[in-house]
Motif scaffolding. Structure first.
Motif, mmCIF file in Angstrom:
data_model
loop_
_atom_site.group_PDB
_atom_site.id
_atom_site.type_symbol
_atom_site.label_atom_id
_atom_site.label_comp_id
_atom_site.label_asym_id
_atom_site.label_seq_id
_atom_site.Cartn_x
_atom_site.Cartn_y
_atom_site.Cartn_z
ATOM 1 N N LEU A 111 -48.656 35.448 -19.155
ATOM 2 C CA LEU A 111 -47.696 34.786 -20.037
ATOM 3 C C LEU A 111 -47.373 33.383 -19.512
ATOM 4 O O LEU A 111 -47.310 32.416 -20.294
ATOM 5 C CB LEU A 111 -46.421 35.625 -20.126
ATOM 6 N N THR A 112 -47.182 33.277 -18.204
ATOM 7 C CA THR A 112 -46.888 31.973 -17.601
ATOM 8 C C THR A 112 -48.032 30.999 -17.836
ATOM 9 O O THR A 112 -47.814 29.825 -18.179
ATOM 10 C CB THR A 112 -46.637 32.145 -16.097
ATOM 11 N N VAL A 113 -49.257 31.481 -17.670
ATOM 12 C CA VAL A 113 -50.428 30.619 -17.903
ATOM 13 C C VAL A 113 -50.497 30.205 -19.366
ATOM 14 O O VAL A 113 -50.750 29.028 -19.687
ATOM 15 C CB VAL A 113 -51.713 31.350 -17.477
ATOM 16 N N LEU A 114 -50.264 31.148 -20.273
ATOM 17 C CA LEU A 114 -50.369 30.863 -21.708
ATOM 18 C C LEU A 114 -49.315 29.868 -22.179
ATOM 19 O O LEU A 114 -49.516 29.183 -23.191
ATOM 20 C CB LEU A 114 -50.250 32.168 -22.510
ATOM 21 N N VAL A 115 -48.185 29.792 -21.469
ATOM 22 C CA VAL A 115 -47.151 28.821 -21.842
ATOM 23 C C VAL A 115 -47.351 27.505 -21.103
ATOM 24 O O VAL A 115 -47.263 26.418 -21.701
ATOM 25 C CB VAL A 115 -45.745 29.393 -21.557
ATOM 26 N N ALA A 116 -47.612 27.571 -19.808
ATOM 27 C CA ALA A 116 -47.675 26.360 -18.984
ATOM 28 C C ALA A 116 -48.886 25.501 -19.320
ATOM 29 O O ALA A 116 -48.779 24.263 -19.371
ATOM 30 C CB ALA A 116 -47.693 26.743 -17.505
ATOM 31 N N VAL A 117 -50.040 26.126 -19.537
ATOM 32 C CA VAL A 117 -51.263 25.348 -19.756
ATOM 33 C C VAL A 117 -51.205 24.538 -21.055
ATOM 34 O O VAL A 117 -51.528 23.338 -21.040
ATOM 35 C CB VAL A 117 -52.501 26.268 -19.716
ATOM 36 N N PRO A 118 -50.811 25.101 -22.205
ATOM 37 C CA PRO A 118 -50.703 24.260 -23.411
ATOM 38 C C PRO A 118 -49.694 23.123 -23.260
ATOM 39 O O PRO A 118 -49.948 22.004 -23.735
ATOM 40 C CB PRO A 118 -50.266 25.256 -24.499
ATOM 41 N N LEU A 119 -48.553 23.392 -22.604
ATOM 42 C CA LEU A 119 -47.571 22.326 -22.404
ATOM 43 C C LEU A 119 -48.152 21.200 -21.555
ATOM 44 O O LEU A 119 -47.991 20.014 -21.868
ATOM 45 C CB LEU A 119 -46.309 22.897 -21.739
ATOM 46 N N SER A 129 -55.031 26.144 -14.969
ATOM 47 C CA SER A 129 -54.941 27.602 -15.082
ATOM 48 C C SER A 129 -55.063 28.280 -13.719
ATOM 49 O O SER A 129 -54.305 29.204 -13.397
ATOM 50 C CB SER A 129 -56.034 28.121 -16.021
ATOM 51 N N ALA A 130 -56.006 27.792 -12.904
ATOM 52 C CA ALA A 130 -56.196 28.381 -11.577
ATOM 53 C C ALA A 130 -54.953 28.209 -10.719
ATOM 54 O O ALA A 130 -54.531 29.144 -10.012
ATOM 55 C CB ALA A 130 -57.408 27.744 -10.898
ATOM 56 N N ARG A 131 -54.341 27.024 -10.768
ATOM 57 C CA ARG A 131 -53.128 26.796 -9.976
ATOM 58 C C ARG A 131 -51.978 27.627 -10.509
ATOM 59 O O ARG A 131 -51.153 28.149 -9.729
ATOM 60 C CB ARG A 131 -52.775 25.307 -10.005
ATOM 61 N N ALA A 132 -51.871 27.774 -11.831
ATOM 62 C CA ALA A 132 -50.787 28.563 -12.415
ATOM 63 C C ALA A 132 -50.890 30.030 -12.015
ATOM 64 O O ALA A 132 -49.879 30.680 -11.737
ATOM 65 C CB ALA A 132 -50.800 28.420 -13.940
ATOM 66 N N VAL A 133 -52.109 30.553 -11.987
ATOM 67 C CA VAL A 133 -52.292 31.964 -11.599
ATOM 68 C C VAL A 133 -51.907 32.185 -10.140
ATOM 69 O O VAL A 133 -51.264 33.178 -9.792
ATOM 70 C CB VAL A 133 -53.750 32.397 -11.834
ATOM 71 N N GLY A 134 -52.282 31.264 -9.283
ATOM 72 C CA GLY A 134 -52.080 31.463 -7.857
ATOM 73 C C GLY A 134 -50.819 30.852 -7.281
ATOM 74 O O GLY A 134 -50.590 30.955 -6.071
#
Length: 309
Positions: A96-104, A236-241
């Motif tokens: 969920l965090t990736v799906l919100v953070a990456v588009p923004l 995305s990689a940074r958001a996941v980790g």
């Protein structure tokens, strides 16, 4: 008249001969320099062996260790570890965090890169500096900043508490912290690419009557698509980790505000090593897939840069 033409041809021949001699001298100089910096086969093999040994010790062996430890007690326990309700909640929150953070960050990166690369304006250097700010600030400090702003005793905390709005120790805080630490990646990838492309194609499209949106969708976006994909992959990689900033703002509430890295930490601290490595193996698989796609995108970006050059 014939004498003049003969003299002109002689001068032209002399110029061509001089140019050929200069070219030959330059080629010889390059060859000599190449011969000077070229190492012997033994030195090259030693350097390659050292590099591969380092990669093996620091990358390949740890990856193998993660999967071997995760599968140490069989597939059944591995499956139970990754399908545990707390693990599933951590996986869902991470996605969920990736799906919100990456588009923004994609929207911000596109807007910032477009403004910096295509326009000259006051404050341009300030904007570039602000984009680089998350690279200079520790993620833990970034998390503390959000606690100071939105925590109960923070600047906006009393108003948020009075209106029953939770940001810190809740999903919004995790998303905001992740957005902060990841927003430079797309902009930093697109700015040099868009600067190298220049504005000639956009100006031609506008001259022919295309609107700003049509110019962006039909001219600019196709030219930067691989650089954009590369930036999205990094984000995305940074958001996941991400661990530091998220750890500060999450509150470590099991099943609610724990992302995958935080869940791995909790399992490891509770001596549930197999379960911790099982969840870590999922993150490793994500990293491997990301690395493959990243290399493809990087290759495409290099090809695009060579074509521009």
């Amino acid at each position: 008249m014939v004498a003049k033409q003969t003299a002109w041809l002689n001068r032209e021949g002399d110029d061509n001969m001089a140019g050929n001699i200069a070219l030959q001298q330059e080629t010889a100089t390059i060859r000599r320099a190449s011969d000077t910096i070229t190492e012997s086969p033994l030195v090259r093999w030693i350097l390659i062996t050292m590099a591969l040994t380092f990669l093996g010790l620091m990358l390949i062996i740890p990856v193998i260790a993660v999967f071997s430890k995760a599968l140490e007690q069989g597939l059944e326990l591995y499956y139970k570890a990754i399908t545990n309700p707390d693990a599933l909640a951590a996986i869902q929150l991470t996605l969920l965090t990736v799906l919100v953070a990456v588009p923004l960050n994609t929207l911000f990166g596109l807007a910032a890169a477009w403004a910096i690369a295509k326009f000259e304006f006051k404050g341009r250097n300030v904007l570039i500096t602000l984009i680089d700010l998350p690279f200079a600030v520790s993620p833990v400090i970034a998390g503390l900043i959000f606690v100071f702003l939105f925590g109960k005793p923070g600047v906006f905390g009393p108003w948020l508490f009075a209106h029953d709005i939770k940001i810190i120790f809740a999903v919004p805080g995790i998303v905001m912290a992740t957005v902060f630490v990841t927003f430079p990646f797309i902009a930093r990838e697109l700015i040099p690419l868009m600067q190298a492309q220049g504005t000639a194609e956009e100006e031609a499209a506008l001259t022919l009557g295309a609107s700003g949106w049509k110019t962006f969708w039909l001219v600019t976006l196709p030219n930067i698509k691989w650089g954009l994909i590369y930036g999205i992959i990094l984000t995305s990689a940074r958001a996941v980790g991400e661990f530091g900033a998220v750890s500060v703002v999450s509150g470590h509430i099991r099943g609610l505000t724990n992302t995958m890295p935080l869940h791995v930490e909790i399992l490891y601290n509770e001596y549930q090593f197999v379960a911790a490595f099982a969840v870590a193996s999922l993150m490793t698989l994500m990293a491997i897939v990301t690395l493959v796609v990243k290399n493809i995108a990087e290759w495409k970006v290099q090809q695009q840069a060579e074509n521009l050059g």
